[in-house]
Design an enzyme around this catalytic site. Structure first.
Site, PDB file in Angstrom:
ATOM      1  NE  ARG A  12      48.840  -5.651 -19.092  1.00  0.00           N
ATOM      2  CZ  ARG A  12      49.841  -5.041 -19.853  1.00  0.00           C
ATOM      3  NH1 ARG A  12      50.045  -5.658 -21.239  1.00  0.00           N
ATOM      4  NH2 ARG A  12      50.324  -4.024 -19.634  1.00  0.00           N
ATOM      5  CG  ASP A  40      50.261  -1.039 -21.831  1.00  0.00           C
ATOM      6  OD1 ASP A  40      50.105  -1.527 -23.026  1.00  0.00           O
ATOM      7  OD2 ASP A  40      49.509  -0.902 -21.227  1.00  0.00           O
ATOM      8  CG  ASP A  41      50.601   0.028 -26.382  1.00  0.00           C
ATOM      9  OD1 ASP A  41      50.536  -1.089 -26.071  1.00  0.00           O
ATOM     10  OD2 ASP A  41      49.557   0.652 -26.679  1.00  0.00           O
ATOM     11  CE  LYS A  98      46.627  -2.832 -20.007  1.00  0.00           C
ATOM     12  NZ  LYS A  98      47.069  -2.197 -21.276  1.00  0.00           N
ATOM     13  CB  CYS A 118      47.345  -4.830 -23.784  1.00  0.00           C
ATOM     14  SG  CYS A 118      47.750  -3.449 -24.347  1.00  0.00           S
ATOM     15  CG  ASP A 141      52.051  -4.469 -23.440  1.00  0.00           C
ATOM     16  OD1 ASP A 141      52.789  -3.605 -24.369  1.00  0.00           O
ATOM     17  OD2 ASP A 141      51.004  -4.220 -23.292  1.00  0.00           O
ATOM     18  CG  ASN A 142      51.952  -4.145 -27.710  1.00  0.00           C
ATOM     19  OD1 ASN A 142      50.805  -4.510 -26.923  1.00  0.00           O
ATOM     20  ND2 ASN A 142      52.022  -2.909 -27.764  1.00  0.00           N
ATOM     21  CG  HIS A 155      48.116   1.618 -23.724  1.00  0.00           C
ATOM     22  ND1 HIS A 155      46.950   2.436 -24.171  1.00  0.00           N
ATOM     23  CD2 HIS A 155      47.852   0.356 -24.204  1.00  0.00           C
ATOM     24  CE1 HIS A 155      46.123   1.853 -24.605  1.00  0.00           C
ATOM     25  NE2 HIS A 155      46.525   0.720 -24.922  1.00  0.00           N
ATOM     26  CE  LYS A 189      48.149  -2.303 -28.673  1.00  0.00           C
ATOM     27  NZ  LYS A 189      47.491  -1.297 -27.495  1.00  0.00           N
ATOM     28  CG  HIS A 221      43.974  -5.543 -20.290  1.00  0.00           C
ATOM     29  ND1 HIS A 221      44.469  -5.071 -21.585  1.00  0.00           N
ATOM     30  CD2 HIS A 221      42.637  -5.364 -20.539  1.00  0.00           C
ATOM     31  CE1 HIS A 221      43.736  -4.658 -22.198  1.00  0.00           C
ATOM     32  NE2 HIS A 221      42.395  -4.786 -21.682  1.00  0.00           N
TER      33      HIS A 221
END
Length: 541
Positions: free
Chosen positions: A82, A40-41, A136, A78, A336-337, A227, A382, A138
């Site tokens: 996903r 994540d991030d 996660k 995010c 994710d980014n 993140h 991001k 989301h």
């Protein structure tokens, strides 16, 4: 580790149904297990195998014994990523054009997965796989939009987007309460809880519980790390303390040079300049010793979070080895980014801000400058559609199919994971599921890339997030970020200039116009709306 014990009884109750499912199989199912791991991030250059100084031996090993795809793309943020990963659709097609806003009157932005998509949990479950999730979610904050509602047999899930790694913060006015669940029941972190470890441990235990099953399993392992907030155990942070006191410019240059040595990037791609707003990226030498120490601590904590995630992935790999399943398991890792520039220092939620960065009473981020390092050598961050926002390495480890030690610049996109998994599962993407017509996936199976390093045929790839737009056709990319980059559509040849420094729209106006019209046609087809209109509706609800 006693925070894990509370779920054991519930798990054994569920095992009966899984074993009953497996008992219908007259012989052992030889199809591979599938694990998709999502960071994540995490930026493009944050792994050791991508040129980083961060210690990531597990992921480096998986890359070294598998395939490292250097030209893979996510959806830039995010929730959209996903949604695309789970469904094989572009975010707007799945109902996740922006974030989890709960806007049912805007189907492309409703904020939860719609009924015209099928998740990997549903599709692989229907094909006979046991489906597991740890981490996660989301993509839907309310029932019936949780993992168990969308095809996952067992799940330990953080339903929302971001929170303390040590505990959940209380209800925030105007937003959904932060929530964790174990198989649909409320889960409250106990003593010794650290989010990354919990996600790793549940994933490991879920795999262990499959030891005697004759059915293959699918595990979606979705970390919240790295993140914000920057939270990590002191012992992990100490490993990186003072490593970053040479400053962001020197660390970025060092990563760039290592990436060239490793063959990750082309020497024709220049290192892009630091983000031009000098108020956000000051010259390191102009900072006081106290300021340098704080920035060093922030990046050290970020590195510690990536390191701890890698250790957790190591537990998963060790469990697969203990069960003699590693060779017959596809493990995919991606982010994710790109690195996150968002400034959340002293974010106004119910935390005591007096705590030191990294500890339970802090709530901190690493800002523009270190995000710029994470995304070496690319521009921006991001949520923006230049390469720094949408690029991720993809690691694929599958000894039964993939020859180790390979790098590939084959083009890939997050929507490709659904058809790849179904290809390996000998399953077909459904036209209809549970009485609903399913939107066709634009994705292509990556199996030809895994087997033969052969490029899959992708004519066009599109991105849109909150008015940041892009389209890629072959080596050409047309992009209009909503801020921070070119103010009008810019055209780049990514084979020659993946750093996006030479706008060729003036030299090739016909190509730029052709691609712009193709983007507009796609945007209309998936329900893209101008972001100010969506945001106005959201704020007026």
């Amino acid at each position: 580790m006693h925070y894990r014990f509370s779920w054991i009884a519930g798990l054994f109750l569920l095992l009966g149904s899984c074993q009953e499912k497996a008992s219908d199989t007259t012989q052992t199912d030889e199809r591979p297990n599938i694990i998709i791991i999502l960071a994540d991030d995490m930026g493009y250059s944050d792994l050791g195998c991508m040129g980083s100084e961060i210690n990531t031996p597990t992921l480096d090993r998986l890359a070294g014994n598998g395939l490292l795809m250097t030209q893979f793309y996510n959806a830039g943020r995010c929730c959209p990523t996903r949604a695309s990963l789970l469904t094989g659709l572009y975010p707007h097609q799945a109902g996740m054009g922006s974030m989890t806003f709960d806007l049912p009157e805007l189907p492309a932005y409703q904020g939860y997965l719609n009924q015209n998509c099928v998740t990997l949990g549903e599709a692989l479950g229907d094909a006979g796989y046991t489906t597991l999730l740890s981490g996660k979610w989301h993509v839907g904050e309310h029932r019936p939009h949780w993992p168990g509602d969308r095809g996952f047999d067992q799940y330990f899930a953080f339903i929302n987007g971001a929170s303390s790694y040590y505990n959940l913060d209380p209800y925030r006015p105007g937003r959904a309460p932060l929530e964790m669940t174990l198989n649909g029941e409320p889960y409250t972190p106990g003593e010794g809880f650290y989010m990354t470890d919990a996600i790793s441990d549940y994933a490991t235990d879920f795999i262990a519980a499959q030891k005697d099953s004759t059915a293959p399993f699918f595990l979606y392992l979705a970390y919240t790390a790295p993140h914000w907030p920057l939270h990590a155990p002191e012992s992990e942070i100490a490993k990186y303390r003072n490593k970053y006191k040479s400053g962001w410019a020197k660390i970025r240059q060092q990563r760039y040079e290592r990436m060239l040595e490793l063959g990750i990037i082309d020497s024709a791609w220049a290192l892009s300049p630091a983000f031009p707003d000098l108020k956000k990226v000051p010259d390191w030498d102009t900072l006081s010793e106290e300021e340098q120490d704080l920035w060093d601590l922030r990046m050290a904590t970020y590195a510690a979070m990536v390191d701890r995630m890698d250790q957790g992935i190591g537990k998963v790999v060790a469990q697969l080895e203990a069960q003699s399943e590693l060779n017959n398991t596809l493990i995919v890792f991606l982010s994710d980014n790109g690195g996150c520039h968002e400034e959340v220092y002293n974010w106004n939620i119910a935390y005591d801000q007096s705590g030191k960065t990294g500890g339970p009473k802090s709530f901190d981020a690493y800002g523009f400058a270190w995000a710029n390092v994470s995304n070496t050598p690319f521009r921006l961050f991001k949520s923006l559609t230049m390469e720094g926002g949408i690029s991720t390495p993809l690691i694929a480890h599958f000894p039964a199919m993939i020859k180790g030690g390979q790098k590939s610049n084959a083009l890939g996109h997050i929507t490709d994971l659904m058809p790849t998994c179904l290809d390996l599962a000998n399953a077909t993407y459904p036209e209809e599921f549970q009485g609903n017509i399913i939107t066709p996936t634009p994705g292509k199976s990556l199996v030809p890339v895994f087997r033969e390093q052969r490029q899959t045929h992708r004519e066009l790839i599109y991105w849109e997030h909150n008015d940041s737009k892009a389209i890629r056709k072959g080596d050409w990319k047309l992009v209009l970020p909503s801020w921070g980059g070119p103010e009008d559509w810019a055209l780049y040849n990514l084979k020659e200039d993946r750093s996006e420094l030479k706008d060729l729209s003036g030299q090739h106006p016909e190509k730029a116009e052709e691609m712009r019209l193709a983007f507009e046609s796609w945007a209309d087809s998936v329900g893209v709306m101008p972001w100010p209109e969506v945001n106005k509706i959201r704020k007026n609800r």
